[in-house]
Design a protein around this motif. Structure first.
Motif, PDB file in Angstrom:
ATOM      1  N   ALA A 271      52.740  33.258  11.164  1.00 41.84           N
ATOM      2  CA  ALA A 271      52.453  33.692  12.350  1.00 41.84           C
ATOM      3  C   ALA A 271      51.173  33.237  13.402  1.00 41.84           C
ATOM      4  O   ALA A 271      50.749  33.302  14.244  1.00 41.84           O
ATOM      5  CB  ALA A 271      51.933  35.647  12.209  1.00 41.84           C
ATOM      6  N   ARG A 272      50.349  32.779  11.705  1.00 45.49           N
ATOM      7  CA  ARG A 272      48.945  32.520  12.567  1.00 45.49           C
ATOM      8  C   ARG A 272      49.121  31.338  13.420  1.00 45.49           C
ATOM      9  O   ARG A 272      48.720  31.265  14.555  1.00 45.49           O
ATOM     10  CB  ARG A 272      47.827  31.447  11.427  1.00 45.49           C
ATOM     11  N   ALA A 273      50.130  29.921  12.940  1.00 42.20           N
ATOM     12  CA  ALA A 273      50.846  28.816  13.821  1.00 42.20           C
ATOM     13  C   ALA A 273      50.963  29.246  14.865  1.00 42.20           C
ATOM     14  O   ALA A 273      50.279  27.889  15.657  1.00 42.20           O
ATOM     15  CB  ALA A 273      51.471  28.031  12.957  1.00 42.20           C
ATOM     16  N   TYR A 274      51.521  29.688  15.067  1.00 42.98           N
ATOM     17  CA  TYR A 274      52.430  30.718  16.394  1.00 42.98           C
ATOM     18  C   TYR A 274      51.637  30.687  16.753  1.00 42.98           C
ATOM     19  O   TYR A 274      50.839  30.688  18.826  1.00 42.98           O
ATOM     20  CB  TYR A 274      53.711  31.407  16.591  1.00 42.98           C
ATOM     21  N   ASP A 275      50.492  31.554  16.847  1.00 47.22           N
ATOM     22  CA  ASP A 275      49.264  32.788  17.993  1.00 47.22           C
ATOM     23  C   ASP A 275      49.043  31.251  18.263  1.00 47.22           C
ATOM     24  O   ASP A 275      48.703  31.255  19.506  1.00 47.22           O
ATOM     25  CB  ASP A 275      48.055  33.227  16.576  1.00 47.22           C
ATOM     26  N   LYS A 276      48.196  29.458  17.737  1.00 45.37           N
ATOM     27  CA  LYS A 276      47.215  28.960  18.065  1.00 45.37           C
ATOM     28  C   LYS A 276      48.133  28.120  19.088  1.00 45.37           C
ATOM     29  O   LYS A 276      48.178  28.050  20.015  1.00 45.37           O
ATOM     30  CB  LYS A 276      47.024  28.078  17.118  1.00 45.37           C
ATOM     31  N   MET A 277      49.595  28.314  19.069  1.00 44.20           N
ATOM     32  CA  MET A 277      50.115  27.592  20.112  1.00 44.20           C
ATOM     33  C   MET A 277      50.657  28.584  21.062  1.00 44.20           C
ATOM     34  O   MET A 277      50.500  26.971  22.526  1.00 44.20           O
ATOM     35  CB  MET A 277      51.889  27.263  18.881  1.00 44.20           C
ATOM     36  N   PHE A 278      50.819  29.538  21.106  1.00 44.27           N
ATOM     37  CA  PHE A 278      50.658  29.984  22.059  1.00 44.27           C
ATOM     38  C   PHE A 278      49.352  30.364  22.950  1.00 44.27           C
ATOM     39  O   PHE A 278      49.538  30.863  23.977  1.00 44.27           O
ATOM     40  CB  PHE A 278      51.611  31.367  22.108  1.00 44.27           C
TER      41      PHE A 278
END
Length: 396
Positions: A271-278
Motif C-alpha cells: 500500500a505504501r508503494a502504491y501511495d508513492k506512485m499515486f
C-alpha cells in the motif's frame, strides 16, 4: 490476469490439511477449537466461535443478541449484502447509515444525527453493525460511546480486518462492541477456504453462538434441563443451524494464522508503494487512512476526482482487457433490487452513492510484485489520460 486479491498457500498449509485428512476427525474434532482458541488469544478475547462462513457467523451473532421480529438493525450500504441480510434472516427491520466517502467507513456525524432523529420517533436500533471497510477499523470509541448513550448493541463486521489494530489493540478485542466477526474467504487476510469466526468478551454470548451454530444442541450435562440419560445424550434447546466449520478448514486457518502478521506487514508495504506512485498522478486519490490505526489493507481503493459511471466502467473494462482485474467495492446494498422492493431508493445515502460512482479496487495481495504494481499504475494512468483527452476533444 492479475487478480485484485489472491490467497497465499504454502507447503505448511497443505501439510496441515493432509494431516487432518489422515486423522480420525474431518469435522467435529479438536482442530476447530484449537483454531478458535488461537484467534481468541491473538485478539485478547474471552471466546471465539468458528462457523462455515462469515455470513453464518453474522447470523448467529444477531441471534445471540436476540435480534428477532420487531428488532431494528442498522448497518452501512458500503458492504457486501451479508452485512444487512443477517438481520433479515432474523425477521428484523434493516436500515442504513451513510459513510464517510473519504474512508468508506461509517460516518459518525451521520450516525449521531440519525440516532437523534430515531430517539425522537421512539425508533432506536437494537443493534448496529459497523463495517471495517478495506481493513481499516471504524471509529469504535465514538460508536461505543453512542451505544452507551442510546442503548444499542454493536457487532463489528471485521470481515476485512483480522490482524488490524485500533487504539493499539487488535481488531477483535471488542473493547467497544459486543461481538466482532471475521471472514476467512480466500481473498481475505487469511483463509480457511470458506469460513468465519466471531470473537467476544462475553462468555454467555459465545455459548449462545455455539448453540446456534450447531442445531441449538448441547451435550454438556451442566446445561441440560434434566439429568443426562447417558454418554450418548444431547438436548436441542434452541432452533439452531448447521453452520459448523470442518476440521479441514480449521487446519488451514490455523496454519495461515501463523503468518497473519507477515501478511498484514506485506499488505502495508504494498500500500505504501502504491501511495508513492499515486502521489504523482493527478485525478486519482487513494482512500484516506488514519495514522493512529493499523489497517490490514484487504483492499486498495482509489477514487477519481472527476467521477462518472462512464469513466468507472471504461477504466475497469479496459484494465480487465489488459489482464488486470480491477473491481468495484461496493454497490450500495439498498440499490439492489431486493432492497428496493423493501422501499429503499436512490439518494438515500448520498455519500455511499458518490463513493460508489468514483471508486475502483486495484490488485493488492501478499504475492503481488513491485513490477506488477508498476504495471497496474501505468495502465491506470494511461487509461485515465486517454479518457481525459477524449473528453477534452468532445468539449472543443
Amino acid at each position: 490476469m492479475i487478480p485484485y486479491g489472491k490467497q497465499s498457500i504454502e507447503q505448511r498449509d497443505i501439510d496441515a490439511v493432509i494431516e487432518i485428512l489422515k486423522s480420525d476427525f474431518l469435522t467435529q474434532g479438536p482442530t476447530v477449537r484449537q483454531f478458535e482458541d488461537a484467534v481468541a488469544k491473538y485478539c485478547g478475547a474471552v471466546g471465539a466461535v468458528a462457523a462455515n462462513s462469515a455470513t453464518s457467523t453474522l447470523h448467529i451473532a444477531c441471534k445471540a443478541l436476540d435480534v428477532k421480529q420487531g428488532s431494528i438493525v442498522w448497518t452501512v450500504p458500503n458492504s457486501f449484502v451479508a452485512s444487512a441480510n443477517c438481520a433479515l434472516y432474523c425477521g428484523a427491520t434493516v436500515d442504513f447509515v451513510d459513510i464517510d466517502a473519504n474512508t468508506g467507513n461509517l460516518c459518525i456525524a451521520a450516525l449521531s444525527e440519525k440516532l437523534e432523529q430515531a430517539a425522537r420517533l421512539n425508533a432506536l436500533p437494537d443493534v448496529i453493525i459497523p463495517v471495517h471497510f478495506a481493513g481499516q477499523s471504524c471509529d469504535m470509541a465514538r460508536i461505543g460511546a453512542l451505544a452507551k448513550q442510546y442503548g444499542f448493541k454493536v457487532i463489528e463486521d471485521a470481515s476485512h480486518a483480522i490482524g488490524g489494530e485500533y487504539q493499539g489493540k487488535p481488531v477483535g478485542h471488542c473493547t467497544y462492541s459486543d461481538i466482532c466477526v471475521f471472514s476467512f474467504h480466500p481473498v481475505k487476510i487469511i483463509t480457511s477456504a470458506e469460513g468465519g469466526m466471531a470473537v467476544t468478551q462475553n462468555p454467555q454470548l459465545a455459548d449462545r453462538m455455539r448453540a446456534f451454530r450447531s442445531h441449538g444442541i448441547t451435550s454438556d450435562p451442566e446445561q441440560m434441563t434434566e439429568e443426562s440419560h447417558g454418554p450418548w445424550y444431547y438436548q436441542q434447546q434452541l432452533l439452531g443451524y448447521n453452520y459448523r466449520m470442518t476440521d479441514i478448514q480449521a487446519a488451514l486457518g490455523l496454519s495461515q494464522l501463523a503468518r497473519l502478521d507477515e501478511f498484514v506487514t506485506s499488505r502495508n508495504q504494498l500500500a505504501r508503494a502504491y501511495d508513492k506512485m499515486f502521489a504523482e498522478i493527478e485525478g486519482i486519490t487513494p482512500l484516506s487512512q488514519s495514522e493512529l490505526q493499523l489497517s490490514t489493507y484487504h483492499l486498495y481503493v482509489v477514487r477519481f476526482t472527476d467521477s462518472s459511471r462512464e469513466l468507472q466502467q471504461h477504466i475497469v473494462t479496459k484494465m480487465r482487457a489488459s489482464g488486470i482485474c480491477a473491481h468495484v467495492h461496493y454497490i450500495p446494498i439498498y440499490l439492489q433490487p431486493f432492497y428496493k422492493d423493501l422501499g429503499f431508493s436512490e439518494g438515500y445515502c448520498p455519500n455511499s452513492e458518490a463513493y460508489y460512482q468514483s471508486a475502483i479496487t486495484i490488485p493488492l495481495f501478499p504475492l503481488l510484485t513491485y513490477a506488477q504494481q508498476q504495471e497496474v499504475v501505468k495502465t491506470l494512468r494511461n487509461l485515465l489520460t486517454g479518457w481525459q483527452n477524449i473528453q477534452n476533444n468532445i468539449k472543443e
